[in-house]
Design a protein around this motif. Sequence first.
Motif, PDB file in Angstrom:
ATOM      1  N   ARG A  19      30.994  15.507 -11.796  1.00 32.50           N
ATOM      2  CA  ARG A  19      31.532  16.861 -11.732  1.00 32.50           C
ATOM      3  C   ARG A  19      31.793  17.160 -10.267  1.00 32.50           C
ATOM      4  N   LEU A  20      33.040  17.391  -9.940  1.00 40.76           N
ATOM      5  CA  LEU A  20      33.419  17.587  -8.553  1.00 40.76           C
ATOM      6  C   LEU A  20      33.684  19.067  -8.300  1.00 40.76           C
ATOM      7  N   ASP A  21      32.607  19.802  -7.979  1.00 37.22           N
ATOM      8  CA  ASP A  21      32.726  21.207  -7.644  1.00 37.22           C
ATOM      9  C   ASP A  21      33.438  21.353  -6.307  1.00 37.22           C
ATOM     10  N   LEU A  22      33.914  22.551  -6.035  1.00 37.24           N
ATOM     11  CA  LEU A  22      34.583  22.817  -4.767  1.00 37.24           C
ATOM     12  C   LEU A  22      33.673  22.562  -3.570  1.00 37.24           C
ATOM     13  N   ILE A  23      32.374  22.793  -3.751  1.00 35.08           N
ATOM     14  CA  ILE A  23      31.444  22.634  -2.636  1.00 35.08           C
ATOM     15  C   ILE A  23      30.719  21.292  -2.652  1.00 35.08           C
ATOM     16  N   ALA A  24      31.093  20.419  -3.579  1.00 26.95           N
ATOM     17  CA  ALA A  24      30.502  19.079  -3.602  1.00 26.95           C
ATOM     18  C   ALA A  24      30.919  18.336  -2.340  1.00 26.95           C
ATOM     19  N   LEU A  25      29.972  17.656  -1.700  1.00 27.84           N
ATOM     20  CA  LEU A  25      30.251  16.949  -0.456  1.00 27.84           C
ATOM     21  C   LEU A  25      30.615  15.496  -0.725  1.00 27.84           C
ATOM     22  N   VAL A  26      31.659  15.038  -0.053  1.00 31.76           N
ATOM     23  CA  VAL A  26      32.118  13.660  -0.159  1.00 31.76           C
ATOM     24  C   VAL A  26      31.631  12.927   1.089  1.00 31.76           C
ATOM     25  N   PRO A  78      47.981   6.186   0.732  1.00 32.80           N
ATOM     26  CA  PRO A  78      47.746   6.832   2.024  1.00 32.80           C
ATOM     27  C   PRO A  78      46.818   8.046   1.908  1.00 32.80           C
ATOM     28  N   GLU A  79      46.878   8.754   0.781  1.00 34.65           N
ATOM     29  CA  GLU A  79      46.009   9.919   0.574  1.00 34.65           C
ATOM     30  C   GLU A  79      44.554   9.491   0.439  1.00 34.65           C
ATOM     31  N   HIS A  80      44.315   8.369  -0.266  1.00 35.41           N
ATOM     32  CA  HIS A  80      42.952   7.837  -0.376  1.00 35.41           C
ATOM     33  C   HIS A  80      42.398   7.500   1.010  1.00 35.41           C
ATOM     34  N   VAL A  81      43.217   6.819   1.813  1.00 30.86           N
ATOM     35  CA  VAL A  81      42.799   6.416   3.151  1.00 30.86           C
ATOM     36  C   VAL A  81      42.503   7.640   4.011  1.00 30.86           C
ATOM     37  N   GLU A  82      43.332   8.667   3.897  1.00 34.92           N
ATOM     38  CA  GLU A  82      43.118   9.895   4.674  1.00 34.92           C
ATOM     39  C   GLU A  82      41.810  10.575   4.280  1.00 34.92           C
ATOM     40  N   ILE A  83      41.487  10.584   3.000  1.00 36.12           N
ATOM     41  CA  ILE A  83      40.217  11.163   2.549  1.00 36.12           C
ATOM     42  C   ILE A  83      39.045  10.406   3.165  1.00 36.12           C
ATOM     43  N   VAL A  84      39.106   9.077   3.120  1.00 36.57           N
ATOM     44  CA  VAL A  84      38.028   8.265   3.684  1.00 36.57           C
ATOM     45  C   VAL A  84      37.914   8.512   5.190  1.00 36.57           C
ATOM     46  N   GLU A 105      37.337  21.604   1.470  1.00 34.69           N
ATOM     47  CA  GLU A 105      37.789  21.271   2.835  1.00 34.69           C
ATOM     48  C   GLU A 105      38.849  20.174   2.805  1.00 34.69           C
ATOM     49  N   LEU A 106      38.650  19.174   1.960  1.00 38.62           N
ATOM     50  CA  LEU A 106      39.631  18.105   1.854  1.00 38.62           C
ATOM     51  C   LEU A 106      40.957  18.637   1.327  1.00 38.62           C
ATOM     52  N   SER A 107      40.876  19.482   0.324  1.00 37.00           N
ATOM     53  CA  SER A 107      42.080  20.057  -0.248  1.00 37.00           C
ATOM     54  C   SER A 107      42.860  20.851   0.800  1.00 37.00           C
ATOM     55  N   SER A 108      42.153  21.646   1.565  1.00 40.07           N
ATOM     56  CA  SER A 108      42.790  22.452   2.604  1.00 40.07           C
ATOM     57  C   SER A 108      43.327  21.574   3.731  1.00 40.07           C
ATOM     58  N   LEU A 151      46.705  19.618  -0.163  1.00 41.06           N
ATOM     59  CA  LEU A 151      46.914  19.136  -1.525  1.00 41.06           C
ATOM     60  C   LEU A 151      46.192  20.051  -2.504  1.00 41.06           C
ATOM     61  N   PRO A 152      46.689  20.162  -3.721  1.00 36.71           N
ATOM     62  CA  PRO A 152      45.967  20.946  -4.730  1.00 36.71           C
ATOM     63  C   PRO A 152      44.578  20.364  -5.003  1.00 36.71           C
ATOM     64  N   VAL A 153      43.641  21.223  -5.340  1.00 36.01           N
ATOM     65  CA  VAL A 153      42.264  20.800  -5.600  1.00 36.01           C
ATOM     66  C   VAL A 153      42.220  19.756  -6.711  1.00 36.01           C
ATOM     67  N   GLY A 154      43.011  19.931  -7.741  1.00 32.60           N
ATOM     68  CA  GLY A 154      43.020  18.972  -8.850  1.00 32.60           C
ATOM     69  C   GLY A 154      43.407  17.572  -8.405  1.00 32.60           C
ATOM     70  N   VAL A 155      44.358  17.480  -7.498  1.00 36.27           N
ATOM     71  CA  VAL A 155      44.782  16.180  -6.980  1.00 36.27           C
ATOM     72  C   VAL A 155      43.650  15.554  -6.176  1.00 36.27           C
ATOM     73  N   VAL A 156      43.009  16.345  -5.325  1.00 29.79           N
ATOM     74  CA  VAL A 156      41.904  15.834  -4.504  1.00 29.79           C
ATOM     75  C   VAL A 156      40.765  15.357  -5.392  1.00 29.79           C
ATOM     76  N   ARG A 157      40.480  16.086  -6.467  1.00 26.47           N
ATOM     77  CA  ARG A 157      39.413  15.659  -7.385  1.00 26.47           C
ATOM     78  C   ARG A 157      39.712  14.293  -7.987  1.00 26.47           C
ATOM     79  N   VAL A 158      40.959  14.079  -8.395  1.00 22.22           N
ATOM     80  CA  VAL A 158      41.335  12.786  -8.982  1.00 22.22           C
ATOM     81  C   VAL A 158      41.224  11.683  -7.940  1.00 22.22           C
ATOM     82  N   LEU A 159      41.724  11.934  -6.730  1.00 23.17           N
ATOM     83  CA  LEU A 159      41.686  10.924  -5.676  1.00 23.17           C
ATOM     84  C   LEU A 159      40.252  10.591  -5.270  1.00 23.17           C
TER      85      LEU A 159
END
Length: 130
Positions: free
Chosen positions: A36-43, A60-66, A78-81, A85-93
């Motif tokens: 469950r990837l809440d908005l405040i879950a830390l990656v 490239p989006e995966h690499v940027e997240i890492v 924070e990643l979404s902002s 990218l939309p939060v839903g996209v970040v959750r999937v990635l």
Amino acid sequence: MSDADQGQHWFDGEAGPVVRPYAMTRGRTSSAARHRLDLIALVVCEPEADDPDRDQTLSPEHVEIVDRCYTSPQSIAELSSGLDLPVGVVRVLVGDLVEDEIVRVTRPVPPAELPDVNILREVINGLRAL
């Protein structure tokens, strides 16, 4: 529509090429990871994860997240902002990265598991009475 018109349809002079969010997630709205990837879950990056730039399967989006999570943990919000990218996209990635064991997600403690404020006050009062 001419070829010139079609080329301009997918290009914004200020933003660059337009890529639809569903293209980044290959049409998926959730990842295979059952987290469950809440908005405040830390990656957090896994220390034993390989260099993401060498992994040809990552977008490239995966690499940027890492890269963003390598120096300090980032929340989903924070990643979404930061990635714009939309939060839903970040959750999937992020779910993809969790599945590949490149990152892990730490979730906040649910409110039901937090200690009761009244009990903490009683403990503080008891300690002061000593």
